[in-house]
Design a protein around this motif. Structure first.
Motif, PDB file in Angstrom:
ATOM      1  N   THR A 199       0.840  -1.209   0.000  1.00  0.00           N
ATOM      2  CA  THR A 199       0.000   0.000   0.000  1.00  0.00           C
ATOM      3  C   THR A 199       0.871   1.254   0.000  1.00  0.00           C
ATOM      4  OG1 THR A 199      -1.517  -1.257   1.367  1.00  0.00           O
ATOM      5  CG2 THR A 199      -1.966   1.098   1.182  1.00  0.00           C
ATOM      6  N   PHE A 200       1.926   1.204   0.798  1.00  0.00           N
ATOM      7  CA  PHE A 200       2.839   2.346   0.897  1.00  0.00           C
ATOM      8  C   PHE A 200       3.476   2.630  -0.473  1.00  0.00           C
ATOM      9  CE2 PHE A 200       6.545   4.774   1.989  1.00  0.00           C
ATOM     10  CZ  PHE A 200       6.246   5.414   3.196  1.00  0.00           C
ATOM     11  N   ILE A 201       3.987   1.588  -1.113  1.00  0.00           N
ATOM     12  CA  ILE A 201       4.676   1.755  -2.410  1.00  0.00           C
ATOM     13  C   ILE A 201       3.703   2.261  -3.475  1.00  0.00           C
ATOM     14  CG2 ILE A 201       5.870   0.508  -4.283  1.00  0.00           C
ATOM     15  CD1 ILE A 201       6.852  -1.435  -1.967  1.00  0.00           C
ATOM     16  N   LEU A 202       2.567   1.567  -3.589  1.00  0.00           N
ATOM     17  CA  LEU A 202       1.607   1.946  -4.634  1.00  0.00           C
ATOM     18  C   LEU A 202       0.961   3.303  -4.329  1.00  0.00           C
ATOM     19  CD1 LEU A 202      -0.069  -1.528  -5.324  1.00  0.00           C
ATOM     20  CD2 LEU A 202       1.624  -0.333  -6.713  1.00  0.00           C
ATOM     21  N   GLY A 203       0.735   3.551  -3.041  1.00  0.00           N
ATOM     22  CA  GLY A 203       0.125   4.825  -2.639  1.00  0.00           C
ATOM     23  C   GLY A 203       0.990   6.004  -3.045  1.00  0.00           C
ATOM     24  N   PHE A 204       2.278   5.949  -2.747  1.00  0.00           N
ATOM     25  CA  PHE A 204       3.146   7.080  -3.106  1.00  0.00           C
ATOM     26  C   PHE A 204       3.400   7.138  -4.618  1.00  0.00           C
ATOM     27  CE2 PHE A 204       3.978   7.501   1.444  1.00  0.00           C
ATOM     28  CZ  PHE A 204       3.842   8.876   1.549  1.00  0.00           C
ATOM     29  N   ALA A 205       3.391   5.963  -5.268  1.00  0.00           N
ATOM     30  CA  ALA A 205       3.536   5.982  -6.736  1.00  0.00           C
ATOM     31  C   ALA A 205       2.327   6.703  -7.345  1.00  0.00           C
ATOM     32  CB  ALA A 205       3.636   4.559  -7.269  1.00  0.00           C
ATOM     33  N   TRP A 206       1.154   6.425  -6.801  1.00  0.00           N
ATOM     34  CA  TRP A 206      -0.064   7.051  -7.301  1.00  0.00           C
ATOM     35  C   TRP A 206      -0.035   8.564  -7.045  1.00  0.00           C
ATOM     36  CZ3 TRP A 206      -3.500   6.841 -10.701  1.00  0.00           C
ATOM     37  CH2 TRP A 206      -4.738   7.476 -10.591  1.00  0.00           C
ATOM     38  N   LEU A 207       0.446   8.926  -5.859  1.00  0.00           N
ATOM     39  CA  LEU A 207       0.561  10.358  -5.548  1.00  0.00           C
ATOM     40  C   LEU A 207       1.532  11.047  -6.524  1.00  0.00           C
ATOM     41  CD1 LEU A 207       0.647  10.541  -1.632  1.00  0.00           C
ATOM     42  CD2 LEU A 207      -1.108  11.422  -3.159  1.00  0.00           C
ATOM     43  N   THR A 208       2.584  10.332  -6.912  1.00  0.00           N
ATOM     44  CA  THR A 208       3.549  10.901  -7.869  1.00  0.00           C
ATOM     45  C   THR A 208       2.869  11.134  -9.220  1.00  0.00           C
ATOM     46  OG1 THR A 208       5.180   9.515  -6.765  1.00  0.00           O
ATOM     47  CG2 THR A 208       5.915  10.660  -8.726  1.00  0.00           C
ATOM     48  N   VAL A 209       2.055  10.155  -9.633  1.00  0.00           N
ATOM     49  CA  VAL A 209       1.323  10.308 -10.908  1.00  0.00           C
ATOM     50  C   VAL A 209       0.423  11.542 -10.824  1.00  0.00           C
ATOM     51  CG1 VAL A 209      -0.459   9.271 -12.374  1.00  0.00           C
ATOM     52  CG2 VAL A 209       1.384   7.854 -11.490  1.00  0.00           C
ATOM     53  N   LEU A 210      -0.298  11.666  -9.708  1.00  0.00           N
ATOM     54  CA  LEU A 210      -1.187  12.818  -9.541  1.00  0.00           C
ATOM     55  C   LEU A 210      -0.396  14.124  -9.542  1.00  0.00           C
ATOM     56  CD1 LEU A 210      -3.768  11.673  -6.817  1.00  0.00           C
ATOM     57  CD2 LEU A 210      -4.033  11.758  -9.287  1.00  0.00           C
ATOM     58  N   SER A 211       0.762  14.086  -8.880  1.00  0.00           N
ATOM     59  CA  SER A 211       1.596  15.287  -8.810  1.00  0.00           C
ATOM     60  C   SER A 211       2.043  15.713 -10.213  1.00  0.00           C
ATOM     61  CB  SER A 211       2.800  14.993  -7.902  1.00  0.00           C
ATOM     62  OG  SER A 211       3.860  15.842  -8.179  1.00  0.00           O
ATOM     63  N   LEU A 212       2.430  14.736 -11.042  1.00  0.00           N
ATOM     64  CA  LEU A 212       2.870  15.074 -12.410  1.00  0.00           C
ATOM     65  C   LEU A 212       1.710  15.604 -13.246  1.00  0.00           C
ATOM     66  CD1 LEU A 212       5.292  12.162 -13.390  1.00  0.00           C
ATOM     67  CD2 LEU A 212       5.863  14.404 -12.507  1.00  0.00           C
ATOM     68  N   GLU A 213       0.539  14.960 -13.088  1.00  0.00           N
ATOM     69  CA  GLU A 213      -0.630  15.416 -13.860  1.00  0.00           C
ATOM     70  C   GLU A 213      -1.010  16.829 -13.435  1.00  0.00           C
ATOM     71  OE1 GLU A 213      -2.850  11.215 -14.907  1.00  0.00           O
ATOM     72  OE2 GLU A 213      -3.595  12.439 -13.261  1.00  0.00           O
ATOM     73  N   ASN A 214      -0.931  17.035 -12.139  1.00  0.00           N
ATOM     74  CA  ASN A 214      -1.293  18.348 -11.595  1.00  0.00           C
ATOM     75  C   ASN A 214      -0.351  19.445 -12.089  1.00  0.00           C
ATOM     76  OD1 ASN A 214      -0.847  20.297  -8.970  1.00  0.00           O
ATOM     77  ND2 ASN A 214      -2.964  19.770  -9.384  1.00  0.00           N
ATOM     78  N   GLN A 215       0.912  19.068 -12.298  1.00  0.00           N
ATOM     79  CA  GLN A 215       1.895  20.083 -12.722  1.00  0.00           C
ATOM     80  C   GLN A 215       1.650  20.576 -14.144  1.00  0.00           C
ATOM     81  OE1 GLN A 215       5.856  18.650 -11.651  1.00  0.00           O
ATOM     82  NE2 GLN A 215       4.995  18.194  -9.655  1.00  0.00           N
ATOM     83  N   ARG A 216       0.943  19.792 -14.937  1.00  0.00           N
ATOM     84  CA  ARG A 216       0.599  20.271 -16.289  1.00  0.00           C
ATOM     85  C   ARG A 216      -0.291  21.501 -16.204  1.00  0.00           C
ATOM     86  NH1 ARG A 216      -1.887  15.385 -19.286  1.00  0.00           N
ATOM     87  NH2 ARG A 216      -2.823  17.042 -20.496  1.00  0.00           N
ATOM     88  N   TRP A 217      -0.995  21.615 -15.088  1.00  0.00           N
ATOM     89  CA  TRP A 217      -1.912  22.748 -14.919  1.00  0.00           C
ATOM     90  C   TRP A 217      -1.247  23.943 -14.278  1.00  0.00           C
ATOM     91  CZ3 TRP A 217      -6.785  22.597 -16.850  1.00  0.00           C
ATOM     92  CH2 TRP A 217      -7.241  21.348 -17.267  1.00  0.00           C
ATOM     93  N   ARG A 218      -0.172  23.699 -13.512  1.00  0.00           N
ATOM     94  CA  ARG A 218       0.345  24.840 -12.744  1.00  0.00           C
ATOM     95  C   ARG A 218       1.833  25.102 -12.973  1.00  0.00           C
ATOM     96  NH1 ARG A 218       2.868  22.544  -8.342  1.00  0.00           N
ATOM     97  NH2 ARG A 218       2.224  20.438  -7.848  1.00  0.00           N
ATOM     98  N   ARG A 219       2.400  24.530 -14.060  1.00  0.00           N
ATOM     99  CA  ARG A 219       3.808  24.797 -14.326  1.00  0.00           C
ATOM    100  C   ARG A 219       4.014  26.259 -14.629  1.00  0.00           C
ATOM    101  NH1 ARG A 219       3.895  19.763 -17.285  1.00  0.00           N
ATOM    102  NH2 ARG A 219       4.965  18.278 -15.992  1.00  0.00           N
TER     103      ARG A 219
END
Lengths: 256, 327
Positions: A236-256
Motif C-alpha cells: 500500500t505504501f509503495i503503490l500509494g506514493f507511486a499514485w501520488l507521484t502520478v497525480l503530482s505530475l498530472e497536476n503540474q501540467r496545470w500549474r507549471r
C-alpha cells in the motif's frame, strides 16, 4: 519493449554513468559490512563464552545472532542512503529540462512513474545482491537457516522500495535535488520515529503510531515470517506514493 | 494540420497568452516571431501537451489534441530551447532509446538514417557531455525526428550557435521542411525570413500579425519602392511631378544620394498591392525601368513597427486609467 522498462533502463544507465551511484553503493556496503563484521565478532565471542561454560544454548546460531541483526541494521542504514538516490528521480529531469523532452514523447504519467520506480528497484536489487555476499559467506562456514535470510531480504527489498516510492514522490515536487533529499530523509526518519511514542502514549494511540511506522513492519520479515498485514502495508505504501507521484505530475501540467 | 483557437494562459495572476489564433498547414514551415518573453515558449509547451492552457483549443488533424495528449505526441517531434539532453549517455545509445520510446518501427535503421542526415554518424560513440553546442543542437534535432513525427516543434533552434553552425542548422531545417510540417520560434528576424513560409508575430502574449514574410513586410513596413528610370529627354523634376500626381501614389521624392539623379522613392497606397499600377504607369510614359525594388529593411521594419506600436498602446492604457480615476 515496455516503455516503463525503457525508462528504467535509461535511468539505470544515467545513474551508473555518474559517480554518485557508486559512492552511495560503496558507502552503504562499507557501513553494512562493518556492522556484519561486528556481529560476527560478537557471535564468535559469545560462542566461546558459551563453550567455556560447557554447552550449547538452544537456538544459538548465526541466523539469530548474525544474519537477523545484520539485516535489521541494514534497513536503518538504507534509510540514510536511499534519499541520495531518489533525489535525482524527477528533480534532476526538471532541473536539466529533460522532463520537457520526456513529456513530448508518447508516454503516460503512469508509465513514467512506474519506469522510474523500476529503475530505482534495479539499483536496490544491485545493492542488496552485493550486500548479500557477506551473509552468503556464512553459508560456506556455518549452517544458518536459509528461510529467515530470504524473508529478511524480501523485507529489506520492500522497505527499500517504500523509501524509493516516497523519495520519488518528493522529487516530483521540486527541481532542487538537495531539497528533495532533505525532505525524503526527514519524512523517513519521522516514519521510523513513530515507534518511540509507544512508550509514553496511551496504548491505543501508541499502537496506532507504531503500526504506521515503516520499520515496525520490517521486524517480522527479519525474524523469518511473512505476515500478510505487513506485506499489505508495504504494498500500500509503495503503490500509494507511486499514485501520488502520478497525480503530482498530472497536476503540474496545470500549474507549471 | 494544426489549429490553435483562442488559446490563453496565465502563470498565477500573470496573463501570458491572450486569445491566440493561428493555423499551421501541412508542409508549411511556420515561424513564431517575437522578442524574448513574448510567449513563444509557453505556446510551444502547450502545443506539446507539457502545459495545459487556461482556455482555448489545439486541434491536430481534426481532433482536440488536449483531450488525448499521448496520441498527439506520437506524431510530434519537439526540441525545447537550450536542447536538454542526458550528458551521461552516448549519442547513439540515447537516440536508440528515444527511437524505442517514440515507437519507431525499426529503431536501429531509423537511428542510423537520422544520424546520417544530421551529420552525427561519426559521433555515435561520443558522450553527449563532450559534444560542442552545435552537435548538441543536432542531437536535439535528431531526437525530434525519430518515431513518426509529422510535426516538428523547434524552440529557438539556432540560439547560442556560431554563424557557421547557424547556417548548417538553417539548411537542415529547410531540408526537413520539404517533407514535414515545422513550427519554429525565433527572435531573429532574418532567420524567420530565410526559413519560413509563414510568420506569426507575437508580443506580450498577443498575435500582432501573421502571413507570408513578404506579405507582412509589404503590409506593415512596405509600400515604399525605389525606382530608377531611364528618363530620356524628360527632366527629373517633371518626372517626379508626374509620378506624384497619380492617385495611388502617396508621395514621391528623389532617392538618397548614390542612386543617381533619375532614381526616386515612391510610396504607394498600402491598402492593396500597387506594384502593377506603378510599373504600368512608368512604361506608359515611355521611360525605361532600370531598377524597381522595395525600399526599406522589409520584415524587420514591419516587426519593429508592430512591437513598438503595441508597447506605445500598452503605455497609454494606464494613463487613460489615471485620467478616469481623476475624473
Amino acid at each position: 519493449m515496455n516503455k516503463s522498462l525503457l525508462i528504467a533502463r535509461k535511468d539505470l544507465a544515467v545513474m551508473f554513468a555518474s559517480p554518485l551511484a557508486f559512492i552511495v553503493l560503496g558507502c552503504f556496503l562499507v557501513i553494512t559490512g562493518y556492522f556484519f563484521a561486528l556481529h560476527v565478532v560478537a557471535y564468535w565471542d559469545y560462542g566461546l563464552q558459551i563453550m567455556q561454560m560447557g554447552g550449547m544454548t538452544p537456538g544459538f546460531g548465526t541466523s539469530l545472532f548474525v544474519i537477523q541483526p545484520f539485516i535489521d541494521a541494514s534497513g536503518l542504514i538504507l534509510l540514510f542512503f536511499m534519499p541520495f538516490v531518489t533525489m535525482r528521480g524527477f528533480s534532476e529531469e526538471k532541473r536539466m529540462g529533460t522532463m520537457e523532452v520526456l513529456l513530448s514523447y508518447p508516454l503516460t504519467e503512469i508509465q513514467l512513474v512506474s519506469g522510474k520506480l523500476l529503475g530505482l528497484a534495479g539499483f536496490l536489487v544491485a545493492a542488496l545482491a552485493l550486500h548479500a555476499v557477506s551473509p552468503a559467506l556464512l553459508f560456506l562456514f556455518a549452517n544458518p537457516e536459509p528461510l529467515p535470510a530470504l524473508t529478511g531480504y524480501l523485507g529489506l527489498f520492500l522497505l527499500g522500495l517504500s523509501f524509493c516510492s516516497l523519495g520519488l514522490f518528493l522529487s516530483s515536487l521540486t527541481e532542487r535535488q538537495i531539497i528533495s533529499a532533505v525532505l525524503a530523509f526527514a519524512s523517513l526518519l519521522l516514519l521510523w520515529l513513530l515507534l518511540i511514542p509507544k512508550m509514553f502514549l496511551p496504548p491505543f494511540w501508541g499502537e496506532l503510531l507504531a503500526d504506521l511506522s515503516i520499520l515496525s513492519h520490517f521486524e517480522t520479515f527479519t525474524s523469518g515470517q511473512i505476515v500478510f498485514a505487513d506485506l499489505i502495508y508495504y504494498l500500500t505504501f509503495i503503490l500509494g506514493f507511486a499514485w501520488l507521484t502520478v497525480l503530482s505530475l498530472e497536476n503540474q501540467r496545470w500549474r507549471r | 494540420m494544426l489549429q490553435v483557437r483562442n488559446l490563453s494562459h496565465r502563470y498565477g495572476r500573470d496573463q501570458v497568452l491572450h486569445d491566440l489564433n493561428f493555423t499551421v498547414d501541412t508542409g508549411q514551415v511556420v515561424g513564431l516571431l517575437g522578442p524574448n518573453g513574448a510567449g513563444k515558449t509557453t505556446t510551444m509547451r502547450i502545443l506539446t501537451g507539457y502545459l495545459t492552457p487556461v482556455s482555448g483549443e489545439v486541434v491536430f488533424d481534426g481532433k482536440n489534441a488536449l483531450d488525448n495528449v499521448v496520441s498527439l505526441r506520437r506524431e510530434l517531434g519537439y526540441m525545447p530551447e537550450n536542447v536538454p539532453l542526458y550528458p551521461e549517455l552516448e549519442v547513439g545509445r540515447y537516440l536508440l532509446w528515444a527511437a524505442k520510446v517514440k515507437e519507431s518501427a525499426d529503431p536501429m535503421a531509423q537511428v542510423a538514417e537520422v544520424m546520417e542526415r544530421c551529420g552525427l554518424t561519426h559521433m555515435a560513440q561520443r558522450r553527449i557531455r563532450h559534444l560542442s553546442r552545435g552537435y548538441k543542437q543536432r542531437v536535439g534535432l535528431a531526437q525530434a525526428l525519430l518515431g513518426s513525427a509529422k510535426l516538428l516543434i523547434l524552440d529557438e533552434p539556432t540560439v547560442g550557435l556560431d554563424p557557421g553552425q547557424i547556417r548548417e542548422i538553417r539548411s537542415l531545417i529547410r531540408e526537413l521542411g520539404k517533407e514535414r510540417t515545422i513550427l519554429l520560434s525565433s527572435h531573429i528576424l532574418s532567420e524567420v525570413e530565410l526559413t519560413c513560409d509563414k510568420v506569426v508575430i507575437i508580443n506580450q502574449g498577443r498575435i500582432l500579425a501573421q502571413g507570408a514574410p513578404g506579405e507582412l513586410a509589404g503590409a506593415m513596413g512596405g509600400g515604399r519602392f525605389l525606382v530608377r528610370l531611364g528618363l530620356g529627354e524628360t527632366p527629373a523634376k517633371d518626372a517626379l511631378q508626374r509620378i506624384e500626381q497619380q492617385g495611388f501614389v502617396s508621395s514621391a521624392s528623389p532617392a538618397p544620394e548614390g542612386h543617381g539623379e533619375d532614381a526616386f522613392v515612391v510610396e504607394v497606397d498600402r491598402t492593396t498591392d500597387r506594384r502593377a499600377d506603378l510599373s504600368r504607369f512608368l512604361f506608359d510614359q515611355s521611360w525605361s525601368l532600370l531598377e524597381f525594388r522595395p525600399s526599406g529593411p522589409g520584415l524587420e521594419e514591419a516587426f519593429m513597427n508592430l512591437v513598438a506600436g503595441q508597447e506605445e498602446a500598452a503605455m497609454d492604457e494606464p494613463a487613460m486609467d489615471t485620467d478616469e480615476e481623476a475624473a
